[in-house]
Design an enzyme around this catalytic site. Structure first.
Site, PDB file in Angstrom:
ATOM      1  N   THR A   1      45.458  47.167  58.242  1.00 25.01           N
ATOM      2  CA  THR A   1      46.860  46.970  57.847  1.00 25.01           C
ATOM      3  C   THR A   1      47.169  47.675  56.519  1.00 25.01           C
ATOM      4  O   THR A   1      48.236  48.266  56.344  1.00 25.01           O
ATOM      5  CB  THR A   1      47.128  45.451  57.754  1.00 25.01           C
ATOM      6  OG1 THR A   1      46.952  44.914  59.061  1.00 25.01           O
ATOM      7  CG2 THR A   1      48.520  45.130  57.269  1.00 25.01           C
TER       8      THR A   1
ATOM      9  N   LYS B   1      38.211  33.571  52.485  1.00 28.63           N
ATOM     10  CA  LYS B   1      39.324  34.338  51.902  1.00 28.63           C
ATOM     11  C   LYS B   1      40.656  33.632  52.153  1.00 28.63           C
ATOM     12  O   LYS B   1      41.525  33.605  51.290  1.00 28.63           O
ATOM     13  CB  LYS B   1      39.344  35.745  52.507  1.00 28.63           C
ATOM     14  CG  LYS B   1      38.156  36.590  52.032  1.00 28.63           C
ATOM     15  CD  LYS B   1      38.059  37.926  52.737  1.00 28.63           C
ATOM     16  CE  LYS B   1      37.581  37.810  54.145  1.00 28.63           C
ATOM     17  NZ  LYS B   1      37.060  38.996  54.771  1.00 28.63           N
ATOM     18  N   LYS B   2      40.802  33.037  53.333  1.00 31.38           N
ATOM     19  CA  LYS B   2      42.074  32.371  53.662  1.00 31.38           C
ATOM     20  C   LYS B   2      42.244  31.094  52.831  1.00 31.38           C
ATOM     21  O   LYS B   2      43.331  30.791  52.362  1.00 31.38           O
ATOM     22  CB  LYS B   2      42.134  32.049  55.160  1.00 31.38           C
ATOM     23  CG  LYS B   2      42.159  33.281  56.037  1.00 31.38           C
ATOM     24  CD  LYS B   2      43.451  34.061  55.843  1.00 31.38           C
ATOM     25  CE  LYS B   2      43.351  35.475  56.359  1.00 31.38           C
ATOM     26  NZ  LYS B   2      44.486  36.318  55.975  1.00 31.38           N
TER      27      LYS B   2
ATOM     28  N   SER C   1      33.263  34.008  56.394  1.00 33.44           N
ATOM     29  CA  SER C   1      33.848  35.199  55.773  1.00 33.44           C
ATOM     30  C   SER C   1      35.379  35.144  55.849  1.00 33.44           C
ATOM     31  O   SER C   1      36.079  35.313  54.849  1.00 33.44           O
ATOM     32  CB  SER C   1      33.317  36.440  56.503  1.00 33.44           C
ATOM     33  OG  SER C   1      34.018  37.590  56.115  1.00 33.44           O
TER      34      SER C   1
ATOM     35  N   ASP D   1      49.692  31.738  57.147  1.00 35.40           N
ATOM     36  CA  ASP D   1      49.293  33.133  57.380  1.00 35.40           C
ATOM     37  C   ASP D   1      48.733  33.272  58.783  1.00 35.40           C
ATOM     38  O   ASP D   1      48.406  32.286  59.459  1.00 35.40           O
ATOM     39  CB  ASP D   1      48.230  33.533  56.342  1.00 35.40           C
ATOM     40  CG  ASP D   1      48.011  35.037  56.269  1.00 35.40           C
ATOM     41  OD1 ASP D   1      48.789  35.805  56.863  1.00 35.40           O
ATOM     42  OD2 ASP D   1      47.044  35.445  55.592  1.00 35.40           O
ATOM     43  N   LYS D   2      48.605  34.544  59.193  1.00 33.69           N
ATOM     44  CA  LYS D   2      47.971  34.870  60.471  1.00 33.69           C
ATOM     45  C   LYS D   2      46.827  35.830  60.159  1.00 33.69           C
ATOM     46  O   LYS D   2      46.924  36.646  59.232  1.00 33.69           O
ATOM     47  CB  LYS D   2      49.038  35.478  61.367  1.00 33.69           C
ATOM     48  CG  LYS D   2      48.585  36.334  62.517  1.00 33.69           C
ATOM     49  CD  LYS D   2      48.502  37.787  62.132  1.00 33.69           C
ATOM     50  CE  LYS D   2      47.991  38.680  63.211  1.00 33.69           C
ATOM     51  NZ  LYS D   2      47.860  40.078  62.801  1.00 33.69           N
ATOM     52  N   HIS D   3      45.753  35.720  60.905  1.00 33.81           N
ATOM     53  CA  HIS D   3      44.661  36.677  60.708  1.00 33.81           C
ATOM     54  C   HIS D   3      44.221  37.205  62.063  1.00 33.81           C
ATOM     55  O   HIS D   3      44.022  36.442  63.002  1.00 33.81           O
ATOM     56  CB  HIS D   3      43.479  35.983  60.013  1.00 33.81           C
ATOM     57  CG  HIS D   3      42.344  36.921  59.742  1.00 33.81           C
ATOM     58  ND1 HIS D   3      42.311  37.749  58.643  1.00 33.81           N
ATOM     59  CD2 HIS D   3      41.210  37.186  60.436  1.00 33.81           C
ATOM     60  CE1 HIS D   3      41.214  38.475  58.675  1.00 33.81           C
ATOM     61  NE2 HIS D   3      40.520  38.157  59.750  1.00 33.81           N
ATOM     62  N   SER D   4      44.068  38.516  62.132  1.00 37.62           N
ATOM     63  CA  SER D   4      43.599  39.130  63.379  1.00 37.62           C
ATOM     64  C   SER D   4      42.180  39.634  63.172  1.00 37.62           C
ATOM     65  O   SER D   4      41.836  40.112  62.084  1.00 37.62           O
ATOM     66  CB  SER D   4      44.518  40.297  63.736  1.00 37.62           C
ATOM     67  OG  SER D   4      43.856  41.187  64.601  1.00 37.62           O
TER      68      SER D   4
ATOM     69  N   ARG E   1      26.001  42.819  55.534  1.00 37.39           N
ATOM     70  CA  ARG E   1      26.087  42.595  56.998  1.00 37.39           C
ATOM     71  C   ARG E   1      26.457  43.887  57.722  1.00 37.39           C
ATOM     72  O   ARG E   1      25.935  44.185  58.796  1.00 37.39           O
ATOM     73  CB  ARG E   1      27.135  41.515  57.303  1.00 37.39           C
ATOM     74  CG  ARG E   1      26.675  40.111  56.939  1.00 37.39           C
ATOM     75  CD  ARG E   1      27.831  39.128  57.038  1.00 37.39           C
ATOM     76  NE  ARG E   1      28.390  39.041  58.361  1.00 37.39           N
ATOM     77  CZ  ARG E   1      29.677  38.753  58.610  1.00 37.39           C
ATOM     78  NH1 ARG E   1      30.514  38.511  57.615  1.00 37.39           N
ATOM     79  NH2 ARG E   1      30.101  38.679  59.848  1.00 37.39           N
TER      80      ARG E   1
END
Ligand code: URA
Length: 436
Positions: free
Chosen positions: A120, A187-188, A183, A80-83, A168
């Protein structure tokens, strides 16, 4: 163990043990830790920091607060990719079908917008029928048969993150590298990945507004992820201007479709997409070099395979079966569409990107509070980039609004957000750094 002693220890700048961190996270899960306890803990961490060991423990116990997905039934790498989020950042929606058509399985768990950056999920929810919260079996079926599925966070993956993030958000403790690392990675990791590529945005439209912070964040995420056995790399990309030519949900989806169909590819956006695709393919072990990855991704795009995969994903998840045809007819459009004229001639030398994002929020295209609803049709199209020469009266962008008042406010805000000068400034590269 007393929670206030754990908080005191962190306030004194001491390291917490794994069992102390476990006690804190389990307390959040069983609701014995209150919101004020969480706030005090996050403030202490924000000011005193955490070692890699502590950040690892925090991430680990956050993952253990929920379920972990298992993809052993798939016959290929799960990457996966996360931004970290930006303005006009529609990269995920282009990238997932590209890498899926090259052999990666990409279960992508994304978020809604909050603040000036887009989400997204909001973009995808502008597609009629698209279900961002499918049941587990439809999610798995889509990943297995299409190669990718972009959905929302489920309540079973790292559930304590949602609680901590909520605190937060209202206690100005988002900008803490150990808390961000735990954080994102909790999740990943819960999503059961083999590999991860981070897109860390920096600039006046990103929450990492300086390069040092972005670099430290990237290094921390890479190091902790590697300790969990997840092959991870990061690119730092520029967010001193919106990415691509649109900002706003439906408008961005139409830009995605035009991109996949090769109708129009904004060069900076294209560079980021191809770089991330190449990186994901390299991490997955499907190519020998970044250059090969680049070529493979380009072939998937240019042959139309990526567009086909996108259409399949949309259909599997409840959207139309022909989104690539007569694209505009699938979407609602805004009632008022007006050009935003430049007030003088010159080169666009600076864009207040955060203000551009907030303009779209004001139009109704983003959220001020978590449960606000969204108007998907509003936003900006034909947004010009830094360095572009404009004549007085020429459009800097086009606003899409629901009424004249909103359109006029947006016009004023955008005119104030674009600075024009007589001299063309040196342009910043969109890809700033690569870390692994
Ligand atoms: N995104 C997340 O998911 N968590 C953070 O803490 C910051 C950005």
């Amino acid at each position: 163990m007393l929670l206030q002693e754990i908080i005191q220890k962190k306030k004194d700048g001491l390291s917490l043990s794994d069992s102390e961190i476990q006690y804190y996270i389990e307390g959040i899960s069983n609701q014995s830790v209150s919101a004020s306890n969480i706030a005090a803990f996050c403030i202490a961490v924000m000011f005193k920091g955490m070692s890699m060991e502590e950040t690892f423990s925090l991430t680990d116990h956050m993952v253990k607060s929920g379920d972990k997905l298992n993809w052993d039934d798939l016959n290929g790498p799960v990457v996966d990719k996360h931004s970290t989020g930006g303005v006009g950042d529609k990269v995920s929606i282009m990238l997932a079908p590209i890498v899926a058509s090259c052999g990666i399985y990409n279960p992508m768990i994304s978020g809604h917008s909050l603040g000036h950056t887009g989400g997204t999920l909001d973009k995808l929810e502008s597609i009629p029928g698209y279900n961002t919260a499918p049941d587990n079996s439809l999610f798995r079926h889509t990943v297995k048969n299409v190669g990718c599925a972009i959905i929302g966070q489920t309540s079973s993956l790292a559930p304590v993150d949602k609680v901590i993030y909520g605190v937060r958000d209202v206690t100005a403790t988002i900008k803490s590298i150990p808390l961000i690392t735990a954080s994102i990675l909790s999740k990943k990791l819960a999503a059961g990945l083999d590999g991860l590529v981070m897109d860390i945005k920096t600039g006046n439209g990103a929450f990492a507004d300086n390069l040092d912070f972005a670099r430290n964040m990237a290094n921390c995420i890479i190091e902790v992820a590697k300790q969990f056995g997840i092959n991870t790399s990061a690119i730092i990309t520029d967010m001193n201007q919106p990415l691509g030519g649109t900002v706003g949900n439906t408008l961005e989806i139409i830009e995605v479709i035009d991109y996949l169909k090769c109708v129009q590819r904004e060069p900076r956006l294209h560079e980021v997409v191809l770089k991330l695709a190449a990186e994901m393919l390299a991490i997955a072990g499907l190519v020998d070099s970044n250059d090969d990855g680049f070529q493979k991704a380009k072939e998937a795009l240019d042959s139309g395979k990526a567009a086909e995969t996108f259409e399949k994903m949309i259909f599997q998840l409840g959207g139309p079966n022909n989104i690539l045809e007569n694209t505009d007819s699938h979407f609602e459009s805004a009632s008022v569409v007006k050009p935003i004229q430049a007030l003088q001639s010159g080169f666009i030398s600076q864009i207040n990107t955060r203000a551009v994002g907030l303009t779209v929020v004001e139009l109704g295209g983003g959220r001020k509070k978590v449960n606000n609803s969204i108007d998907h049709s509003v936003g900006l199209s034909h947004v010009l980039g830094l360095g572009t020469k404009v004549d007085i009266g020429q459009p800097l962008a086009i606003v899409h609004a629901q009424n004249e008042d909103q359109a006029n406010n947006a016009i004023q805000q955008i005119q104030n957000s674009f600075i024009l000068s007589e001299i063309k400034a040196k342009s910043n590269p969109v890809i700033i750094e690569h870390l692994n």
